[in-house]
Enzyme design. Structure first.
Site, PDB file in Angstrom:
ATOM      1  NE  ARG A  33      74.393 -54.292  25.936  1.00 21.18           N
ATOM      2  CZ  ARG A  33      74.587 -55.423  25.289  1.00 21.18           C
ATOM      3  NH1 ARG A  33      74.281 -55.523  24.025  1.00 21.18           N
ATOM      4  NH2 ARG A  33      75.096 -56.445  25.921  1.00 21.18           N
ATOM      5  NE  ARG A  61      75.584 -55.012  18.067  1.00 18.97           N
ATOM      6  CZ  ARG A  61      75.553 -56.309  18.354  1.00 18.97           C
ATOM      7  NH1 ARG A  61      76.259 -57.151  17.653  1.00 18.97           N
ATOM      8  NH2 ARG A  61      74.789 -56.758  19.323  1.00 18.97           N
ATOM      9  NE  ARG A  77      82.285 -53.276  17.798  1.00 17.24           N
ATOM     10  CZ  ARG A  77      82.706 -54.207  16.988  1.00 17.24           C
ATOM     11  NH1 ARG A  77      83.624 -53.936  16.100  1.00 17.24           N
ATOM     12  NH2 ARG A  77      82.231 -55.430  17.100  1.00 17.24           N
ATOM     13  CG  ASP A  94      80.691 -56.261  28.027  1.00 16.06           C
ATOM     14  OD1 ASP A  94      79.661 -55.931  27.425  1.00 16.06           O
ATOM     15  OD2 ASP A  94      80.933 -57.437  28.356  1.00 16.06           O
ATOM     16  CE1 TYR A 129      77.655 -64.123  28.428  1.00 17.12           C
ATOM     17  CE2 TYR A 129      76.929 -63.051  30.442  1.00 17.12           C
ATOM     18  CZ  TYR A 129      76.777 -63.288  29.088  1.00 17.12           C
ATOM     19  OH  TYR A 129      75.756 -62.695  28.389  1.00 17.12           O
TER      20      TYR A 129
HETATM   21  O1  CP3 Z   1      74.874 -48.380  26.279  1.00 20.00           O
HETATM   22  C1  CP3 Z   1      75.080 -49.139  27.239  1.00 20.00           C
HETATM   23  O2  CP3 Z   1      74.168 -49.726  27.849  1.00 20.00           O
HETATM   24  C2  CP3 Z   1      76.492 -49.242  27.778  1.00 20.00           C
HETATM   25  C3  CP3 Z   1      77.284 -50.310  27.364  1.00 20.00           C
HETATM   26  C4  CP3 Z   1      77.025 -51.777  27.698  1.00 20.00           C
HETATM   27  C5  CP3 Z   1      77.563 -52.789  26.886  1.00 20.00           C
HETATM   28  N1  CP3 Z   1      77.342 -53.985  27.504  1.00 20.00           N
HETATM   29  C6  CP3 Z   1      78.265 -52.571  25.637  1.00 20.00           C
HETATM   30  C7  CP3 Z   1      78.321 -53.689  24.674  1.00 20.00           C
HETATM   31  C8  CP3 Z   1      76.404 -52.387  28.787  1.00 20.00           C
HETATM   32  C9  CP3 Z   1      75.634 -51.768  29.931  1.00 20.00           C
HETATM   33  C10 CP3 Z   1      76.629 -53.797  28.654  1.00 20.00           C
HETATM   34  C11 CP3 Z   1      76.187 -54.796  29.649  1.00 20.00           C
HETATM   35  C12 CP3 Z   1      76.260 -56.226  29.310  1.00 20.00           C
HETATM   36  N2  CP3 Z   1      77.235 -56.886  28.633  1.00 20.00           N
HETATM   37  C13 CP3 Z   1      75.322 -57.170  29.736  1.00 20.00           C
HETATM   38  C14 CP3 Z   1      74.143 -56.880  30.587  1.00 20.00           C
HETATM   39  C15 CP3 Z   1      73.062 -56.271  29.776  1.00 20.00           C
HETATM   40  C16 CP3 Z   1      72.202 -57.273  29.101  1.00 20.00           C
HETATM   41  O3  CP3 Z   1      72.071 -57.163  27.868  1.00 20.00           O
HETATM   42  O4  CP3 Z   1      71.651 -58.120  29.792  1.00 20.00           O
HETATM   43  C17 CP3 Z   1      75.717 -58.425  29.243  1.00 20.00           C
HETATM   44  C18 CP3 Z   1      74.991 -59.741  29.436  1.00 20.00           C
HETATM   45  C19 CP3 Z   1      76.940 -58.246  28.563  1.00 20.00           C
HETATM   46  C20 CP3 Z   1      77.786 -59.269  27.929  1.00 20.00           C
HETATM   47  C21 CP3 Z   1      77.896 -59.020  26.492  1.00 20.00           C
HETATM   48  N3  CP3 Z   1      78.678 -58.025  25.936  1.00 20.00           N
HETATM   49  C22 CP3 Z   1      77.263 -59.706  25.442  1.00 20.00           C
HETATM   50  C23 CP3 Z   1      76.304 -60.870  25.647  1.00 20.00           C
HETATM   51  C24 CP3 Z   1      77.683 -59.111  24.254  1.00 20.00           C
HETATM   52  C25 CP3 Z   1      77.363 -59.539  22.863  1.00 20.00           C
HETATM   53  C26 CP3 Z   1      75.920 -59.366  22.622  1.00 20.00           C
HETATM   54  C27 CP3 Z   1      75.700 -58.538  21.423  1.00 20.00           C
HETATM   55  O5  CP3 Z   1      74.804 -57.657  21.500  1.00 20.00           O
HETATM   56  O6  CP3 Z   1      76.398 -58.745  20.414  1.00 20.00           O
HETATM   57  C28 CP3 Z   1      78.543 -58.040  24.581  1.00 20.00           C
HETATM   58  C29 CP3 Z   1      79.177 -57.103  23.653  1.00 20.00           C
HETATM   59  C30 CP3 Z   1      78.729 -55.683  23.765  1.00 20.00           C
HETATM   60  N4  CP3 Z   1      78.720 -54.964  24.920  1.00 20.00           N
HETATM   61  C31 CP3 Z   1      78.294 -54.833  22.704  1.00 20.00           C
HETATM   62  C32 CP3 Z   1      78.061 -53.571  23.276  1.00 20.00           C
HETATM   63  C33 CP3 Z   1      77.665 -52.312  22.568  1.00 20.00           C
HETATM   64  C34 CP3 Z   1      78.196 -55.222  21.256  1.00 20.00           C
HETATM   65  C35 CP3 Z   1      79.583 -55.170  20.722  1.00 20.00           C
HETATM   66  C36 CP3 Z   1      79.659 -54.826  19.263  1.00 20.00           C
HETATM   67  O7  CP3 Z   1      79.560 -55.756  18.461  1.00 20.00           O
HETATM   68  O8  CP3 Z   1      79.870 -53.650  18.954  1.00 20.00           O
END
Ligand code: CP3
Length: 358
Positions: A40, A44, A53, A89, A166
């Site tokens: 990540r 954010r 964003r 994602d 999920y």
């Molecule tokens: O920088 C990076 O690592 C690359 C991008 C990345 C994202 N999601 C972008 C994202 C990666 C590698 C992921 C993987 C991901 N997505 C996982 C596995 C990693 C982990 O945390 O265990 C999971 C479980 C997801 C599913 C997912 N996507 C969730 C649970 C959420 C919401 C959680 C949150 O933080 O709000 C997302 C959305 C998401 N994916 C965001 C980002 C940057 C936040 C979106 C936003 O509001 O801008």
């Protein structure tokens, strides 16, 4: 050293791609310094990300390959890390499956039509990732172009269990009860669902590989909720099949959290590097895993809310535990938390580079 905009990686000139410390570590070869990146890292906590964003939703941003690539490259450059990760994602393949995926402010992903029985699996739309997720391949190409060979690019997907959880829960979950009940009560539906996910995920990752990623990471973020017995019976065969369906020669990092009791089984599922969370000690975990895999991790992301001196101390301890055996990639034990101060992320990266020279 003061450190504002950009970090200096220890090496002065660019090594050939395959010689980059991150890829050397994936292959368990000696490298001049310990490579580091953060799960990540493009998220954010970064003002540059929040600015992009502001103008569009998360899914819209994923679909805009030019902006997604910009987010990936900006984060890698700003942090001075040794690998970039594509902006996408783990749940994107669910969009063409037609289950009604939405991302909601505050409580993360929601699935309008979750999978609860055989008929739900039957109505999943067959997916051609090359058609419906072509924008991810384009993000890979544009990210590669933007990185210009400076650091390797990581592709990723969710591992079958985490994606299934999920689909079944309909969103994030703490106990994963619905998933476990379906797995136990309706073995055939579980099997058919997992097989569908394996096929789509293999296509999704092979598409990223064909488009040019240098390594892939499988996120089995929530698999640690299972007993070893259930992992072995209901998850391992599918993750193994997925990993063996990937184009050979591209390193695979296999990551999960709360996996202290599952590490050997995760290793047996395949992959070159096992991703550790902070609940295990690196030396003990690596001892258990044996010499045939590398390890990645595992600083507690919460420690990045401490001050720089404490972060440096924690990094030093982490690197001491990792020792000098080739095959170690420094990272957090899970993703960067949204409110993390950027300066502390920089302090983390710098400390790894400082203490991780050979
Ligand atoms: O920088 C990076 O690592 C690359 C991008 C990345 C994202 N999601 C972008 C994202 C990666 C590698 C992921 C993987 C991901 N997505 C996982 C596995 C990693 C982990 O945390 O265990 C999971 C479980 C997801 C599913 C997912 N996507 C969730 C649970 C959420 C919401 C959680 C949150 O933080 O709000 C997302 C959305 C998401 N994916 C965001 C980002 C940057 C936040 C979106 C936003 O509001 O801008």
């Amino acid at each position: 050293m003061t450190r504002s905009a950009q970090s200096q990686r220890p090496e002065a000139s660019l090594p050939p791609a395959a010689e980059h410390p991150f890829l050397l570590a994936c292959r368990r070869e000696e490298s001049p310094f310990t490579p580091v990146w953060l799960m990540r890292q493009a998220g954010r906590y970064l003002p540059e990300y929040r600015r992009v964003r502001e103008r569009l939703s998360f899914l819209e941003l994923c679909g805009r390959s030019d902006l997604a690539a910009e987010v990936t490259v900006t984060a890698a450059e700003r942090l001075g890390v040794d690998a970039a990760i594509i902006f996408a994602d783990i749940l994107l393949p669910l969009v063409p499956m037609g289950v009604g995926l939405r991302y909601e402010k505050g409580d993360g992903p929601r699935i309008e039509q979750p999978i609860r029985m055989a008929a739900d699996v039957d109505r999943l739309t067959p997916v051609s990732v090359e058609e419906s997720l072509a924008f991810v391949a384009e993000t890979v190409r544009l990210s590669r172009a933007g990185l210009n060979g400076k650091v390797p690019l990581i592709g990723f997907a969710g591992a079958p269990f985490t994606v299934a959880s999920y689909l079944i829960e309909g969103g994030s979950s703490r106990m994963h009860v619905t998933t476990k009940v379906l797995m136990q009560r309706d073995a055939l539906t579980w099997q058919r669902l997992m097989e569908r996910i394996v096929d789509v995920t293999a296509d999704y990752l092979n598409m990223q590989i064909a488009a040019g990623v240098d390594a892939v990471q499988l996120f089995d973020s929530w698999v640690g909720c299972l007993s070893p017995r259930d992992y072995q019976r209901h998850v391992l065969p599918y993750t193994k099949r997925l990993i063996s369906a990937l184009r050979p020669g591209v390193p695979v990092i296999h990551f999960g959290t709360m996996t202290g009791s599952l590490l050997e089984l995760m290793r047996d599922a395949g992959g070159d590097v096992v991703g550790l969370d902070w609940r295990v000690e690196i030396d003990e975990a690596w001892q258990r895993l044996g010499p045939e895999v590398g390890v990645q991790g595992n600083l507690d992301p919460a420690l990045l809310f401490a001050d720089a001196a404490e972060i440096r101390r924690a990094v030093r301890e982490m690197l001491a535990r990792a020792g000098s055996r080739p095959g170690y990639i420094a990272n957090l034990g899970h993703g960067v938390l949204p409110e993390t101060p950027v300066d502390n992320v920089l302090a983390f990266v710098d400390a790894v580079h400082e203490y991780g020279r050979r």
